[in-house]
Write a protein that holds these residues in place. Structure first.
Motif, mmCIF file in Angstrom:
data_model
loop_
_atom_site.group_PDB
_atom_site.id
_atom_site.type_symbol
_atom_site.label_atom_id
_atom_site.label_comp_id
_atom_site.label_asym_id
_atom_site.label_seq_id
_atom_site.Cartn_x
_atom_site.Cartn_y
_atom_site.Cartn_z
ATOM 1 N N MET A 60 0.840 -1.159 0.000
ATOM 2 C CA MET A 60 0.000 0.000 0.000
ATOM 3 C C MET A 60 0.898 1.240 0.000
ATOM 4 N N ASP A 61 0.595 2.171 -0.893
ATOM 5 C CA ASP A 61 1.354 3.419 -0.950
ATOM 6 C C ASP A 61 0.811 4.390 0.079
ATOM 7 N N ARG A 62 1.708 5.050 0.754
ATOM 8 C CA ARG A 62 1.325 6.055 1.741
ATOM 9 C C ARG A 62 1.880 7.400 1.320
ATOM 10 N N ILE A 63 1.160 8.441 1.681
ATOM 11 C CA ILE A 63 1.665 9.771 1.379
ATOM 12 C C ILE A 63 2.217 10.380 2.658
ATOM 13 N N ARG A 64 3.046 11.343 2.503
ATOM 14 C CA ARG A 64 3.625 12.027 3.664
ATOM 15 C C ARG A 64 2.839 13.311 3.911
ATOM 16 N N VAL A 65 2.588 13.566 5.186
ATOM 17 C CA VAL A 65 1.940 14.808 5.595
ATOM 18 C C VAL A 65 2.796 15.454 6.672
ATOM 19 N N THR A 66 2.529 16.705 6.923
ATOM 20 C CA THR A 66 3.286 17.399 7.963
ATOM 21 C C THR A 66 2.760 16.992 9.332
ATOM 22 N N GLY A 67 3.508 17.325 10.360
ATOM 23 C CA GLY A 67 3.103 17.020 11.723
ATOM 24 C C GLY A 67 1.880 17.816 12.163
ATOM 25 N N ALA A 68 1.569 18.901 11.468
ATOM 26 C CA ALA A 68 0.398 19.720 11.810
ATOM 27 C C ALA A 68 -0.906 19.101 11.288
ATOM 28 N N TRP A 69 -0.817 18.158 10.365
ATOM 29 C CA TRP A 69 -2.019 17.596 9.756
ATOM 30 C C TRP A 69 -2.964 16.963 10.780
ATOM 31 N N PRO A 70 -2.498 16.112 11.712
ATOM 32 C CA PRO A 70 -3.435 15.551 12.702
ATOM 33 C C PRO A 70 -4.113 16.628 13.550
ATOM 34 N N THR A 71 -3.375 17.697 13.875
ATOM 35 C CA THR A 71 -3.957 18.794 14.656
ATOM 36 C C THR A 71 -5.018 19.516 13.843
ATOM 37 N N ASP A 72 -4.729 19.775 12.565
ATOM 38 C CA ASP A 72 -5.704 20.421 11.690
ATOM 39 C C ASP A 72 -6.950 19.552 11.522
ATOM 40 N N LEU A 73 -6.740 18.250 11.392
ATOM 41 C CA LEU A 73 -7.855 17.324 11.249
ATOM 42 C C LEU A 73 -8.718 17.318 12.507
ATOM 43 N N ALA A 74 -8.085 17.261 13.668
ATOM 44 C CA ALA A 74 -8.827 17.267 14.932
ATOM 45 C C ALA A 74 -9.589 18.571 15.105
ATOM 46 N N ALA A 75 -9.034 19.688 14.662
ATOM 47 C CA ALA A 75 -9.706 20.984 14.774
ATOM 48 C C ALA A 75 -10.887 21.077 13.805
ATOM 49 N N ALA A 76 -10.799 20.397 12.671
ATOM 50 C CA ALA A 76 -11.868 20.453 11.671
ATOM 51 C C ALA A 76 -13.054 19.558 12.029
ATOM 52 N N LEU A 77 -12.845 18.521 12.821
ATOM 53 C CA LEU A 77 -13.924 17.582 13.135
ATOM 54 C C LEU A 77 -15.107 18.226 13.842
ATOM 55 N N PRO A 78 -14.920 19.062 14.863
ATOM 56 C CA PRO A 78 -16.087 19.696 15.491
ATOM 57 C C PRO A 78 -16.893 20.554 14.503
ATOM 58 N N CYS A 79 -16.207 21.230 13.586
ATOM 59 C CA CYS A 79 -16.910 22.039 12.579
ATOM 60 C C CYS A 79 -17.742 21.138 11.677
#
Length: 83
Positions: free
Chosen positions: A1-20
Protein backbone atom coordinates in the motif's frame (compact mmCIF):
# COMPACT_ATOMS: atom_id res chain seq x y z
CA UNK A 1 0.00 0.00 0.00
CA UNK A 2 1.35 3.42 -0.95
CA UNK A 3 1.33 6.06 1.74
CA UNK A 4 1.66 9.77 1.38
CA UNK A 5 3.63 12.03 3.66
CA UNK A 6 1.94 14.81 5.60
CA UNK A 7 3.29 17.40 7.96
CA UNK A 8 3.10 17.02 11.72
CA UNK A 9 0.40 19.72 11.81
CA UNK A 10 -2.02 17.60 9.76
CA UNK A 11 -3.44 15.55 12.70
CA UNK A 12 -3.96 18.79 14.66
CA UNK A 13 -5.70 20.42 11.69
CA UNK A 14 -7.86 17.32 11.25
CA UNK A 15 -8.83 17.27 14.93
CA UNK A 16 -9.71 20.98 14.77
CA UNK A 17 -11.87 20.45 11.67
CA UNK A 18 -13.92 17.58 13.14
CA UNK A 19 -16.09 19.70 15.49
CA UNK A 20 -16.91 22.04 12.58
CA UNK A 21 -17.88 19.07 10.43
CA UNK A 22 -20.07 17.64 13.20
CA UNK A 23 -21.73 21.03 13.72
CA UNK A 24 -22.40 21.41 9.97
CA UNK A 25 -23.92 17.92 9.83
CA UNK A 26 -26.10 18.61 12.87
CA UNK A 27 -27.29 21.99 11.61
CA UNK A 28 -27.96 20.50 8.18
CA UNK A 29 -30.10 17.76 9.72
CA UNK A 30 -32.01 20.22 11.89
CA UNK A 31 -32.85 22.39 8.89
CA UNK A 32 -34.50 19.49 7.08
CA UNK A 33 -38.24 19.06 7.50
CA UNK A 34 -39.12 16.13 9.76
CA UNK A 35 -41.91 14.96 7.50
CA UNK A 36 -42.91 15.56 3.90
CA UNK A 37 -45.35 18.40 3.30
CA UNK A 38 -49.01 17.68 3.98
CA UNK A 39 -51.30 17.16 0.99
CA UNK A 40 -53.22 20.27 -0.06
CA UNK A 41 -56.90 20.56 0.73
CA UNK A 42 -58.83 18.90 -2.15
CA UNK A 43 -61.50 21.64 -1.97
CA UNK A 44 -59.45 24.86 -2.01
CA UNK A 45 -55.99 23.46 -2.88
CA UNK A 46 -54.38 25.40 0.01
CA UNK A 47 -51.51 23.80 1.93
CA UNK A 48 -52.75 22.97 5.43
CA UNK A 49 -51.06 23.57 8.76
CA UNK A 50 -52.64 20.37 10.08
CA UNK A 51 -54.88 17.53 8.99
CA UNK A 52 -57.03 15.73 11.55
CA UNK A 53 -58.92 12.52 10.87
CA UNK A 54 -61.16 10.13 12.76
CA UNK A 55 -63.34 7.16 11.90
CA UNK A 56 -67.07 7.86 12.11
CA UNK A 57 -69.41 5.19 13.42
CA UNK A 58 -71.19 3.19 10.71
CA UNK A 59 -74.08 5.07 9.16
CA UNK A 60 -77.60 3.75 8.49
CA UNK A 61 -76.39 2.00 5.33
CA UNK A 62 -73.72 0.16 7.37
CA UNK A 63 -70.72 1.95 5.83
CA UNK A 64 -68.11 3.68 7.93
CA UNK A 65 -66.27 6.74 6.78
CA UNK A 66 -63.12 8.58 7.75
CA UNK A 67 -63.71 12.24 8.55
CA UNK A 68 -60.78 14.43 7.47
CA UNK A 69 -60.56 18.08 8.55
CA UNK A 70 -58.05 20.53 7.07
CA UNK A 71 -56.86 23.51 9.09
CA UNK A 72 -56.84 26.53 8.88
CA UNK A 73 -59.22 26.46 5.87
CA UNK A 74 -61.66 24.33 7.94
CA UNK A 75 -62.79 22.23 4.98
CA UNK A 76 -63.86 18.72 5.87
CA UNK A 77 -64.33 15.66 3.69
CA UNK A 78 -65.76 12.19 4.24
CA UNK A 79 -63.89 9.24 2.80
CA UNK A 80 -65.65 5.85 2.60
CA UNK A 81 -63.52 3.10 4.16
CA UNK A 82 -64.73 0.41 1.78
CA UNK A 83 -64.05 2.27 -1.46
Amino acid sequence: MDRIRVTGAWPTDLAAALPCREEEALLGALRQPDYPALASCPICDEPPESVVSCIEDPTADGCSVVLVDFKPCRHGIRVPTDA
